[in-house]
Enzyme design. Structure first.
Site, PDB file in Angstrom:
ATOM      1  N   ASP A 127      -3.868  -0.906   9.318  1.00  0.00           N
ATOM      2  CA  ASP A 127      -4.618  -1.338   8.143  1.00  0.00           C
ATOM      3  C   ASP A 127      -4.845  -0.185   7.175  1.00  0.00           C
ATOM      4  OD1 ASP A 127      -6.097  -2.871   6.412  1.00  0.00           O
ATOM      5  OD2 ASP A 127      -7.941  -2.722   7.564  1.00  0.00           O
ATOM      6  N   ASP A 130      -1.261   0.513   5.230  1.00  0.00           N
ATOM      7  CA  ASP A 130      -0.803  -0.375   4.166  1.00  0.00           C
ATOM      8  C   ASP A 130      -1.571  -0.154   2.868  1.00  0.00           C
ATOM      9  OD1 ASP A 130      -3.208  -1.446   4.824  1.00  0.00           O
ATOM     10  OD2 ASP A 130      -2.495  -3.458   5.271  1.00  0.00           O
ATOM     11  N   GLY A 131      -2.878   0.134   2.963  1.00  0.00           N
ATOM     12  CA  GLY A 131      -3.634   0.435   1.747  1.00  0.00           C
ATOM     13  C   GLY A 131      -3.180   1.726   1.094  1.00  0.00           C
ATOM     14  N   ARG A 135      -1.282   2.110  -2.762  1.00  0.00           N
ATOM     15  CA  ARG A 135      -1.698   2.991  -3.849  1.00  0.00           C
ATOM     16  C   ARG A 135      -0.636   4.033  -4.155  1.00  0.00           C
ATOM     17  NH1 ARG A 135      -6.386   2.349  -0.703  1.00  0.00           N
ATOM     18  NH2 ARG A 135      -5.902   4.251   0.451  1.00  0.00           N
ATOM     19  N   ASP A 148      -4.276  -8.750   3.911  1.00  0.00           N
ATOM     20  CA  ASP A 148      -4.970  -7.717   4.673  1.00  0.00           C
ATOM     21  C   ASP A 148      -6.298  -8.238   5.226  1.00  0.00           C
ATOM     22  OD1 ASP A 148      -5.389  -4.802   5.404  1.00  0.00           O
ATOM     23  OD2 ASP A 148      -7.107  -5.130   4.102  1.00  0.00           O
ATOM     24  N   ASP A 152      -7.306  -9.036   9.251  1.00  0.00           N
ATOM     25  CA  ASP A 152      -8.458  -8.402   9.906  1.00  0.00           C
ATOM     26  C   ASP A 152      -9.389  -9.434  10.521  1.00  0.00           C
ATOM     27  OD1 ASP A 152      -7.520  -5.932   9.191  1.00  0.00           O
ATOM     28  OD2 ASP A 152      -8.739  -5.785   7.374  1.00  0.00           O
TER      29      ASP A 152
END
Length: 297
Positions: A127, A130-131, A135, A148, A152
């Site tokens: 997790d 991927d964020g 960006r 996402d 979760d």
């Protein structure tokens, strides 16, 4: 021509120039034409020939080469990411991997606790990747944000369902945890969307300070999420084994459970703040719309 006689003495012969015909160029006209041809053939001091002069009688002026209107610029090509489907964005591909790992973990939970917990924790820690990738590659998308959050929430809920089967005495607490986790995040996301935020993680400075710290400080966010997932994963593993012994009769899994338990409690409290703050935001939004409707009437 023979000379004429005047008073008996002959006069000198004089050559008479015939008058020019109508339309024929005179001597001055021929000289002027010669000068014009010389000007056309000889380049100016700058080295660029001005080109042939227009014929006599033609009043149309040719545009200067430097004053000629430039052609319109060609449209820029779209960036490479604009030609790629959102479903194929790198962070979304990581999201699909998370889903596969989570499903594999749930399938293996009844028979292979170590492998199942490894798949689950790997899915949870991806997790963060991927964020960061979204960006870095400028591939943030609303679809990726929803993917996402749903991954979760569903992964945690399925693990809590399994813990309810393993620890039936605490089934009510697990049910409360599921309700609070899903409702708080859903209402918080919806209130952020109604207020015009592009992401549920973009909290205004005037909002709740706890949520502001939770979503703007990456270290705090990682600590809360990782500690919460580790607590539930260790609680699952302790039903089968203690893990490697680290001190006397204390195994690694039990030690990690004790360390992550306070973090899990704080994360639950933050979810409660989520729920209360999002409810207040939605109620304030409704009140503002009602006041505007009253003023309009």
């Amino acid at each position: 021509m023979s000379g004429a006689h005047w008073g008996g003495s002959p006069l000198p012969a004089v050559m008479v120039q015939p008058a020019p015909r109508a339309g024929a160029p005179s001597f001055l006209s021929a000289a002027e034409g010669q000068r014009q041809r010389e000007r056309r053939e000889s380049p100016p001091p700058g080295g660029h020939s001005p080109g042939p002069l227009p014929p006599p009688g033609n009043t149309q002026r040719r545009p200067h080469p430097q004053l000629t209107t430039a052609p319109p610029p060609r449209p820029l090509a779209p960036p490479p990411d604009a030609m790629v489907s959102v479903f194929l964005f790198v962070p979304n591909l990581i999201g699909y991997t998370r889903i596969i790992l989570a499903l594999l973990a749930f399938y293996l939970m009844p028979s292979s606790p170590l492998l199942a917990s490894s798949c689950y924790l790997l899915s949870s820690f991806l997790d963060c990747l991927d964020g960061y990738t979204a960006r870095l590659l400028n591939q943030c998308s609303k679809f990726g944000m929803m993917l996402d959050m749903l991954t979760d929430r569903c992964a945690t809920m399925c693990l809590l369902v399994n813990l309810s089967l393993l620890y039936p005495r605490y089934i009510f607490l697990f049910q409360l945890s599921m309700i609070l986790d899903i409702c708080s995040h859903w209402l918080h996301l919806h209130s952020s969307t109604v207020q015009g935020s592009s992401s549920h993680k973009k909290i205004e400075l005037s909002g709740n300070p706890i949520l502001h710290l939770y979503y703007t400080n990456k270290n705090v966010l990682f600590l809360m999420c990782a500690g919460n997932e580790i607590f539930y994963a260790m609680l699952y593993l302790l039903n089968f084994m203690e893990g490697p012994m680290v001190h006397l009769d204390v195994g690694l899994f039990r030690l990690l459970l004790w360390i992550s338990f306070p973090i899990c409690v704080i994360k639950t409290a933050i979810s409660l703040v989520h729920l209360v703050t999002a409810s207040q935001n939605m109620a304030a939004r409704d009140q503002a719309e009602r006041e505007q409707a009253c003023k309009a009437h």
